[in-house]
Motif scaffolding. Structure first.
Motif, PDB file in Angstrom:
ATOM      1  N   GLY A  36       0.785  -1.222   0.000  1.00  6.47           N
ATOM      2  CA  GLY A  36       0.000   0.000   0.000  1.00  6.47           C
ATOM      3  C   GLY A  36       0.816   1.270   0.000  1.00  6.47           C
ATOM      4  O   GLY A  36       0.261   2.366   0.114  1.00  6.47           O
ATOM      5  N   VAL A  37       2.139   1.163  -0.157  1.00  6.41           N
ATOM      6  CA  VAL A  37       3.028   2.325  -0.127  1.00  6.41           C
ATOM      7  C   VAL A  37       3.678   2.505  -1.498  1.00  6.41           C
ATOM      8  O   VAL A  37       4.192   1.548  -2.075  1.00  6.41           O
ATOM      9  CB  VAL A  37       4.129   2.152   0.942  1.00  6.41           C
ATOM     10  CG1 VAL A  37       5.099   3.324   0.916  1.00  6.41           C
ATOM     11  CG2 VAL A  37       3.504   2.005   2.327  1.00  6.41           C
ATOM     12  N   ASP A  38       3.645   3.744  -2.015  1.00  2.01           N
ATOM     13  CA  ASP A  38       4.333   4.022  -3.278  1.00  2.01           C
ATOM     14  C   ASP A  38       5.817   3.703  -3.137  1.00  2.01           C
ATOM     15  O   ASP A  38       6.477   4.134  -2.174  1.00  2.01           O
ATOM     16  CB  ASP A  38       4.167   5.487  -3.666  1.00  2.01           C
ATOM     17  CG  ASP A  38       2.822   5.781  -4.310  1.00  2.01           C
ATOM     18  OD1 ASP A  38       2.066   4.819  -4.582  1.00  2.01           O
ATOM     19  OD2 ASP A  38       2.518   6.963  -4.547  1.00  2.01           O
ATOM     20  N   THR A  39       6.328   2.963  -4.098  1.00  2.00           N
ATOM     21  CA  THR A  39       7.713   2.498  -4.065  1.00  2.00           C
ATOM     22  C   THR A  39       8.335   2.692  -5.437  1.00  2.00           C
ATOM     23  O   THR A  39       7.787   2.233  -6.446  1.00  2.00           O
ATOM     24  CB  THR A  39       7.781   1.012  -3.686  1.00  2.00           C
ATOM     25  OG1 THR A  39       7.142   0.811  -2.420  1.00  2.00           O
ATOM     26  CG2 THR A  39       9.219   0.529  -3.625  1.00  2.00           C
ATOM     27  N   TYR A  40       9.464   3.372  -5.472  1.00  2.00           N
ATOM     28  CA  TYR A  40      10.192   3.517  -6.737  1.00  2.00           C
ATOM     29  C   TYR A  40      11.057   2.279  -6.931  1.00  2.00           C
ATOM     30  O   TYR A  40      11.816   1.884  -6.038  1.00  2.00           O
ATOM     31  CB  TYR A  40      11.070   4.765  -6.709  1.00  2.00           C
ATOM     32  CG  TYR A  40      11.784   5.045  -8.012  1.00  2.00           C
ATOM     33  CD1 TYR A  40      11.109   5.634  -9.077  1.00  2.00           C
ATOM     34  CD2 TYR A  40      13.130   4.721  -8.180  1.00  2.00           C
ATOM     35  CE1 TYR A  40      11.763   5.896 -10.291  1.00  2.00           C
ATOM     36  CE2 TYR A  40      13.792   4.983  -9.372  1.00  2.00           C
ATOM     37  CZ  TYR A  40      13.090   5.571 -10.423  1.00  2.00           C
ATOM     38  OH  TYR A  40      13.742   5.832 -11.609  1.00  2.00           O
ATOM     39  N   VAL A  41      10.932   1.658  -8.085  1.00  2.00           N
ATOM     40  CA  VAL A  41      11.685   0.450  -8.381  1.00  2.00           C
ATOM     41  C   VAL A  41      12.626   0.721  -9.548  1.00  2.00           C
ATOM     42  O   VAL A  41      12.179   1.060 -10.654  1.00  2.00           O
ATOM     43  CB  VAL A  41      10.752  -0.729  -8.737  1.00  2.00           C
ATOM     44  CG1 VAL A  41      11.575  -1.979  -9.050  1.00  2.00           C
ATOM     45  CG2 VAL A  41       9.776  -1.004  -7.601  1.00  2.00           C
ATOM     46  N   ALA A  42      13.923   0.608  -9.288  1.00  2.00           N
ATOM     47  CA  ALA A  42      14.949   0.746 -10.324  1.00  2.00           C
ATOM     48  C   ALA A  42      15.537  -0.638 -10.560  1.00  2.00           C
ATOM     49  O   ALA A  42      16.120  -1.243  -9.652  1.00  2.00           O
ATOM     50  CB  ALA A  42      16.030   1.721  -9.885  1.00  2.00           C
ATOM     51  N   THR A  43      15.371  -1.148 -11.761  1.00  2.00           N
ATOM     52  CA  THR A  43      15.736  -2.529 -12.077  1.00  2.00           C
ATOM     53  C   THR A  43      17.024  -2.588 -12.877  1.00  2.00           C
ATOM     54  O   THR A  43      17.156  -1.909 -13.903  1.00  2.00           O
ATOM     55  CB  THR A  43      14.617  -3.203 -12.880  1.00  2.00           C
ATOM     56  OG1 THR A  43      13.387  -3.108 -12.143  1.00  2.00           O
ATOM     57  CG2 THR A  43      14.924  -4.668 -13.141  1.00  2.00           C
ATOM     58  N   PRO A  44      17.984  -3.388 -12.432  1.00  2.00           N
ATOM     59  CA  PRO A  44      19.241  -3.499 -13.181  1.00  2.00           C
ATOM     60  C   PRO A  44      19.052  -4.281 -14.473  1.00  2.00           C
ATOM     61  O   PRO A  44      18.128  -5.088 -14.606  1.00  2.00           O
ATOM     62  CB  PRO A  44      20.159  -4.253 -12.215  1.00  2.00           C
ATOM     63  CG  PRO A  44      19.229  -5.053 -11.366  1.00  2.00           C
ATOM     64  CD  PRO A  44      17.995  -4.208 -11.220  1.00  2.00           C
ATOM     65  N   ASP A  45      19.938  -4.051 -15.408  1.00  2.00           N
ATOM     66  CA  ASP A  45      19.952  -4.833 -16.633  1.00  2.00           C
ATOM     67  C   ASP A  45      20.297  -6.286 -16.287  1.00  2.00           C
ATOM     68  O   ASP A  45      21.062  -6.565 -15.361  1.00  2.00           O
ATOM     69  CB  ASP A  45      21.012  -4.254 -17.576  1.00  2.00           C
ATOM     70  CG  ASP A  45      21.009  -4.937 -18.927  1.00  2.00           C
ATOM     71  OD1 ASP A  45      21.717  -5.957 -19.068  1.00  2.00           O
ATOM     72  OD2 ASP A  45      20.294  -4.462 -19.826  1.00  2.00           O
ATOM     73  N   LYS A  46      19.733  -7.212 -17.028  1.00  2.00           N
ATOM     74  CA  LYS A  46      19.959  -8.634 -16.739  1.00  2.00           C
ATOM     75  C   LYS A  46      21.439  -9.001 -16.804  1.00  2.00           C
ATOM     76  O   LYS A  46      21.893  -9.903 -16.091  1.00  2.00           O
ATOM     77  CB  LYS A  46      19.160  -9.493 -17.721  1.00  2.00           C
ATOM     78  CG  LYS A  46      17.659  -9.446 -17.503  1.00  2.00           C
ATOM     79  CD  LYS A  46      16.936 -10.358 -18.476  1.00  2.00           C
ATOM     80  CE  LYS A  46      15.426 -10.302 -18.240  1.00  2.00           C
ATOM     81  NZ  LYS A  46      14.684 -11.176 -19.193  1.00  2.00           N
ATOM     82  N   THR A  47      22.178  -8.310 -17.627  1.00  2.00           N
ATOM     83  CA  THR A  47      23.598  -8.642 -17.768  1.00  2.00           C
ATOM     84  C   THR A  47      24.439  -8.130 -16.612  1.00  2.00           C
ATOM     85  O   THR A  47      25.566  -8.603 -16.406  1.00  2.00           O
ATOM     86  CB  THR A  47      24.158  -8.063 -19.084  1.00  2.00           C
ATOM     87  OG1 THR A  47      24.025  -6.632 -19.065  1.00  2.00           O
ATOM     88  CG2 THR A  47      23.414  -8.622 -20.276  1.00  2.00           C
ATOM     89  N   THR A  48      23.916  -7.166 -15.865  1.00  2.00           N
ATOM     90  CA  THR A  48      24.689  -6.586 -14.757  1.00  2.00           C
ATOM     91  C   THR A  48      24.099  -6.906 -13.388  1.00  2.00           C
ATOM     92  O   THR A  48      24.724  -6.635 -12.368  1.00  2.00           O
ATOM     93  CB  THR A  48      24.771  -5.049 -14.903  1.00  2.00           C
ATOM     94  OG1 THR A  48      23.443  -4.504 -14.915  1.00  2.00           O
ATOM     95  CG2 THR A  48      25.481  -4.671 -16.194  1.00  2.00           C
ATOM     96  N   SER A  49      22.911  -7.486 -13.337  1.00  2.00           N
ATOM     97  CA  SER A  49      22.258  -7.757 -12.057  1.00  2.00           C
ATOM     98  C   SER A  49      23.092  -8.706 -11.201  1.00  2.00           C
ATOM     99  O   SER A  49      23.608  -9.717 -11.689  1.00  2.00           O
ATOM    100  CB  SER A  49      20.880  -8.373 -12.295  1.00  2.00           C
ATOM    101  OG  SER A  49      20.282  -8.762 -11.069  1.00  2.00           O
ATOM    102  N   ASN A  50      23.223  -8.362  -9.909  1.00  2.00           N
ATOM    103  CA  ASN A  50      23.946  -9.240  -8.985  1.00  2.00           C
ATOM    104  C   ASN A  50      23.001 -10.103  -8.149  1.00  2.00           C
ATOM    105  O   ASN A  50      23.448 -10.862  -7.294  1.00  2.00           O
ATOM    106  CB  ASN A  50      24.883  -8.432  -8.085  1.00  2.00           C
ATOM    107  CG  ASN A  50      24.148  -7.387  -7.253  1.00  2.00           C
ATOM    108  OD1 ASN A  50      22.959  -7.488  -6.994  1.00  2.00           O
ATOM    109  ND2 ASN A  50      24.886  -6.367  -6.822  1.00  2.00           N
ATOM    110  N   GLY A  51      21.702  -9.935  -8.378  1.00  2.00           N
ATOM    111  CA  GLY A  51      20.722 -10.753  -7.667  1.00  2.00           C
ATOM    112  C   GLY A  51      20.368 -10.251  -6.288  1.00  2.00           C
ATOM    113  O   GLY A  51      19.583 -10.894  -5.585  1.00  2.00           O
TER     114      GLY A  51
END
Length: 242
Positions: A36-51
């Motif tokens: 119920g809370v506004d959340t900004y989501v910044a998603t890494p590129d699949k090639t750089t994501s560390n999980g």
């Protein structure tokens, strides 16, 4: 614990928290609802994501362009980055009493949604207003493996005493909200408590430098970028050994 038993280390937000430069850029993330809370989501590129997942507790500007761009930068370094709007679109006069409750519940909801199997590791970062929430997530009741804060406000001794995971402080040498004597006391508490910590101190910058630096000033720009790099390196190291 009352004020006499729990001395203030970083003072409440003041006018200095509203000064600084507004940065320009196009946010790459999106706003979703978590618990119920506004959340900004910044998603890494699949090639750089560390999980791994980074919880970002913003300064007194809340979900604002400067903070969007900072979260995008964390994502570019591999971290799925989530930022909470604990002000519900407003600022402290309306929501001061609710931010602690909102932040705590939001963090639990994030953990439930993004790490139910225990494989995902969490870290947390906070500027100014967000500093004490980082301390809370690094306590025995928290779930973050490491945290980092810049130019804290609203932080008492109990917040630092309760830290149980590695923490990085990034601060100006002179900050009206986190004066040298309070900074020394924070170091004393962490040293006596055998906590894992580091503190970097920048000269010739003011409160807010890590989030609202004047990028036209080469040194302020460098200090902001150096603070950010230190956050990422801190997280990368502790996650590599946890």
């Amino acid at each position: 614990m009352d004020a006499l038993e729990d001395p203030v280390l970083a003072q409440p937000v003041g006018l200095c928290c509203l000064k600084g430069s507004i940065h320009s850029g196009e946010p790459a993330g999106k706003i979703v609802q978590i618990g119920g809370v506004d959340t900004y989501v910044a998603t890494p590129d699949k090639t750089t994501s560390n999980g791994h997942v980074l919880l970002f507790f913003p300064d007194a500007f809340g979900l604002h362009i400067n903070n969007f761009l900072t979260m995008d930068a964390f994502a570019a370094c591999g971290y799925l980055t989530l930022g909470v709007d604990y002000f519900a679109g407003s600022w402290k006069n309306k929501h001061m009493s609710s931010t602690d409750r909102v932040a705590a519940k939001w963090a639990r909801d994030v953990e439930a949604e993004y790490g139910p199997n225990g494989e995902v590791k969490f870290v947390c970062a906070g500027h100014c207003w967000g500093a004490r929430f980082v301390c809370g997530q690094l306590s025995k009741d928290g779930f973050c493996k490491a945290g980092a804060i810049a130019h804290p406000s609203f932080m008492n001794e109990s917040h630092v005493i309760g830290i149980d995971a590695p923490i990085l402080f990034s601060v100006p040498v002179t900050d009206s909200l986190f004066m040298p004597e309070q900074r020394r006391r924070a170091v004393e508490i962490m040293t006596e408590g055998k906590k894992k910590y580091n503190m970097q101190i920048f000269s010739n910058v003011a409160h807010g430098f890590a989030s609202r630096a004047f990028l036209s000033d080469p040194y302020e720009k460098w200090a902001k970028e150096q603070s950010f790099k230190s956050f990422v390196q801190w997280f990368d190291f502790w996650l590599s050994v946890s």
